[in-house]
Scaffold this active site. Structure first.
Site, PDB file in Angstrom:
ATOM      1  N   GLY A  67     -42.566 -16.126 -21.466  1.00 23.10           N
ATOM      2  CA  GLY A  67     -41.550 -15.136 -21.134  1.00 23.10           C
ATOM      3  C   GLY A  67     -40.394 -15.779 -20.420  1.00 23.10           C
ATOM      4  O   GLY A  67     -40.535 -16.844 -19.803  1.00 23.10           O
ATOM      5  N   ASP A 189     -40.881  -2.320  -7.214  1.00 26.45           N
ATOM      6  CA  ASP A 189     -40.495  -2.450  -8.625  1.00 26.45           C
ATOM      7  C   ASP A 189     -41.668  -2.121  -9.555  1.00 26.45           C
ATOM      8  O   ASP A 189     -41.941  -2.842 -10.512  1.00 26.45           O
ATOM      9  CB  ASP A 189     -39.979  -3.860  -8.910  1.00 26.45           C
ATOM     10  CG  ASP A 189     -39.176  -3.929 -10.210  1.00 26.45           C
ATOM     11  OD1 ASP A 189     -38.682  -2.874 -10.659  1.00 26.45           O
ATOM     12  OD2 ASP A 189     -39.040  -5.037 -10.775  1.00 26.45           O
TER      13      ASP A 189
END
Length: 466
Positions: A67, A189
């Site tokens: 990623g 988050d």
């Protein structure tokens, strides 16, 4: 001389792969909007005192990139020493000299490493390469994110089994957050993309890169060393989080108003997406507009965006309470929210309570039926009237049910029920019965058909008696 770590890692073949526990989406907001907190452990010069130039290039063999985000990349790496695969999260080399982003990267490593919990991914090592580019070595988890449960088709997404499996994952997220809050850390988050589900049921709450550590007084449990994020009255405010899920208080950029209630809101926003198929704040075309929606807590109610399949009413209520604009109106803490989710899974959270005094009529024969009852305490009598003559059928007490035939069939009451003593009744509406039983499922249709046939038999028996 070693090549820079970024060049070394990029020598491995790049290829797409399934999400992993270390997948990184970078900062949710631009760095100018989400500047990092100060380094944990004030006064410790990590570069000078704690870090040595690593043998990362000789110990690890890069396999592939997993990623890439705005500030870092994550790589599947083979640990040649311990003969295992791990995940290496590496700050982009061009950002390594920016003190703020470097400090944020170190903070993420320290917070994650100190939060030792089964639902928080373990950190094995923090280091830097020969050129001073920092990296985090952590467990690599093969699996998928929570987004796997947010299916595009309403019927599949709201299928009872999909919801139950997703809620069991959220319970583990609540556990991780309750632990983090006890240590003085707020995640800030939480969203489906930051919840990982492994191949064997492992659940990890990921990406603690913008987590906030506090120093609230009066807490007896061991706590994480606090970051000097911003002093009271400081003008160095910053907005941190993902706008599409953000709590109203996050939009102020003031870390002093962030509490565990912020994470309660974000778990509610994650549940909102499970029920609706999209995040709370949608439709805006600019970041500023999304932040304005978040500041005003302007999201469409779950029921307003429901399709052909209705979201369970009890879960809608959990979302509504978790996502209140006023933090004080939300669940008191993550443990309380966890209990509400668990109660839904146990099938009891959606039942209201009604009280009747002795001699009070509860349901009357011939009336329409939109609810059934479970007796919590006291006694009732079930009776019918034939030509004006009252005929008792039976006496019922705690744990027994009445009114179920009318609610299942949508017909009228076939008998009356009166309170013999003071009674407390748990109320089962057709909506809550739908949630608990799944009347749209094959099992629900069987039960409804069976109820209709019982009613037909009862009607025929009455006709014979008359």
């Amino acid at each position: 001389m070693f090549k820079r770590i970024q060049d070394w890692l990029m020598s491995a073949p790049a290829q797409a792969s399934a999400p992993t526990a270390a997948a990184d989406t970078g900062l949710a907001l631009d760095a100018t909007l989400a500047a990092p907190p100060a380094v944990l452990g004030a006064g410790v010069n990590l570069d000078a005192e704690l870090l040595t130039r690593s043998n990362i290039q000789t110990r690890f063999k890069p396999v592939r990139e997993l990623g890439r985000g705005g500030t870092s990349s994550v790589h599947d790496a083979s640990d040649l020493c311990l003969a295992r695969h791990t995940a290496l999260k590496v700050l982009h080399s061009e950002l390594a000299e920016r003190p703020g982003l470097r400090a944020q990267f170190i903070t993420e490593a320290q917070i994650t490493a100190q939060l030792e919990h089964p639902n928080i991914v373990p950190v094995y090592e923090f280091g830097q390469d020969a050129e001073g580019v920092p990296y985090i070595n952590m467990r690599k988890v093969d699996g998928a994110t929570f987004e796997r449960f947010v299916l595009p088709d309403d019927r599949a997404r709201l299928d009872p089994q999909n919801i139950k499996t997703a809620l069991r994952v959220l319970l583990r997220v609540c556990d991780a957050l309750a632990y983090a809050h006890s240590r003085g850390v707020i995640h800030r988050d939480i969203k489906p993309a930051n919840v990982m589900v492994g191949e064997f049921g492992e659940v990890y709450l990921m990406d603690w890169g913008i987590a906030l550590a506090s120093t609230a007084a009066g807490v007896s449990t061991p706590r994480i060393a606090a970051a000097s994020d911003a002093s009271p009255g400081s003008s160095s405010s910053r907005v941190a989080g993902t706008p599409a899920y953000m709590s109203p208080e996050q939009t102020s950029g003031d870390p002093n108003v962030i509490t565990s209630a912020t994470d309660v809101f974000l778990v509610g926003a994650t549940l909102y997406q499970l029920l609706t198929g999209h995040p709370p704040y949608t439709g805006a075309t600019t970041l500023g507009e999304v932040l304005q929606q978040a500041e005003r807590c302007e999201f469409q109610p779950v029921d307003a965006v429901s399709g052909a399949v209705r979201a369970p009413a009890a879960l809608v209520h959990i979302v509504e309470q978790a996502m209140q604009r006023d933090p004080a109106a939300r669940f008191a803490d993550m443990t309380e929210m966890r209990r509400a989710i668990e109660a839904f899974l146990e099938g009891t959270s959606h039942l209201g309570l009604e009280r009747y005094s002795a001699g009070q009529m509860i349901v009357r024969e011939g009336d329409g039926g939109d609810r059934a009852y479970i007796i919590a305490s006291g006694q009732c009598e079930v009776f019918v009237e034939d030509d004006g003559v009252r005929r008792a059928l039976r006496t019922i007490g705690p744990g027994e049910v009445f009114g179920e035939m009318a609610i299942l069939s949508g017909g009228v009451r076939t008998s009356s029920v009166i309170a013999l003593t003071a009674v407390e009744l748990e109320v089962v509406t057709r909506g809550s019965l739908h949630d608990g039983l799944g009347l749209d499922s094959w099992a629900g249709r069987f039960v409804t058909a069976l109820a209709d046939r019982f009613i037909d038999v009862d009607r025929q028996a009455r006709e014979v008696r008359s």
